[in-house]
Design an enzyme around this catalytic site. Structure first.
Site, PDB file in Angstrom:
ATOM      1  N   ASP A 191     -75.733 -35.990  -9.334  1.00 50.14           N
ATOM      2  CA  ASP A 191     -77.070 -35.955  -8.742  1.00 50.14           C
ATOM      3  C   ASP A 191     -78.115 -36.407  -9.759  1.00 50.14           C
ATOM      4  O   ASP A 191     -78.137 -35.916 -10.892  1.00 50.14           O
ATOM      5  CB  ASP A 191     -77.409 -34.525  -8.305  1.00 50.14           C
ATOM      6  N   HIS A 213     -78.526 -31.044 -10.040  1.00 45.61           N
ATOM      7  CA  HIS A 213     -78.496 -30.858  -8.594  1.00 45.61           C
ATOM      8  C   HIS A 213     -79.716 -30.102  -8.076  1.00 45.61           C
ATOM      9  O   HIS A 213     -80.370 -30.530  -7.129  1.00 45.61           O
ATOM     10  CB  HIS A 213     -77.216 -30.115  -8.194  1.00 45.61           C
TER      11      HIS A 213
END
Length: 241
Positions: A39, A52
């Site tokens: 991410d 994330h």
């Protein structure tokens, strides 16, 4: 059709190393993964980092929103101690240094554009800029994906040469309209919410990935059903399937 690997390491190898860290990507490679998923989001001062959550609390010893912390602050945080004492001192990586590591390891990537709320356009734009500057020109490009449809529109318009994957959570049946609108080459479904007809996705010329699957038997059933790729915290478990 996009050629997805049978397994993609989720946030590296998130079951056996602190997620979204260089150490986790190295662990995924050691376990046999040839792709990793991670991410990318922005610090307050616009640095693309690998994380994330929208806050620092869960995976670092910092506190508060990522969007309100500069890179100089985040770079000093510990991103490994939460996972176990042996990982103390692990750092939050930037996207550019992650790309450099992947090149050394021979790994490809599914880069999830993970904007903090309200930063969909600038996050996608910055991720694309970093990829264009740092991704080796002689290697297959990374796959960009996002739940944020606004970020996917930016990726479609700003970087049509980079492959895109549509991420879906609880509305799997919109895959056809949204994948077409966004020019995606693959669709990534939650293992908890699959479309009624997986084969129809492949028949439409799209790659099919399912996240996050850590059980060998479940992975085997999905692969037998026509899924191209399993995104897993335990890439070695899926490879064994």
């Amino acid at each position: 059709m996009l050629r997805l690997p049978k397994v993609i390491g989720h946030r590296g190898a998130a079951a056996s190393a602190p997620e979204n860290t260089l150490e986790s990507f190295e662990r995924a490679a050691l376990l046999g993964a040839r792709w990793v998923e991670f991410d990318a989001k922005l610090t307050r001062d616009g640095v693309a980092i690998i994380m994330h959550d929208d806050t620092l609390d869960r995976t670092t010893n910092g506190r508060g929103p990522v969007a309100k912390a500069d890179w100089s602050q985040i770079s000093r945080l510990d991103a490994g101690a939460w996972f176990g004492p042996n990982w103390r001192g692990v750092k939050v990586p930037r996207l550019d240094e992650t790309i450099a590591l992947l090149a050394r390891l021979g790994l490809n990537a599914n880069i999830e554009i993970k904007p903090c709320p309200g930063r969909e356009v600038e996050t996608a734009t910055t991720v694309i800029e970093v990829v264009r500057e740092h991704w080796p020109k002689d290697r297959e490009p990374p796959l960009l994906s996002s739940f944020a449809l606004e970020s996917m529109v930016v990726a479609r318009d700003l970087a049509p040469e980079l492959p895109r994957g549509l991420l879906l959570w609880d509305t799997p049946e919109i895959w056809r309209s949204e994948a077409g609108r966004l020019g995606c080459l693959s669709v990534h479904f939650s293992s908890r919410s699959l479309p009624r007809d997986l084969k129809a996705v492949r028949q439409a010329g799209l790659g099919v990935a399912v996240y996050t699957v850590n059980d060998r038997r479940r992975a085997r059933r999905l692969l037998d059903a026509g899924v191209d790729s399993i995104i897993s915290d335990c890439p070695d478990t899926v490879l064994a399937a």
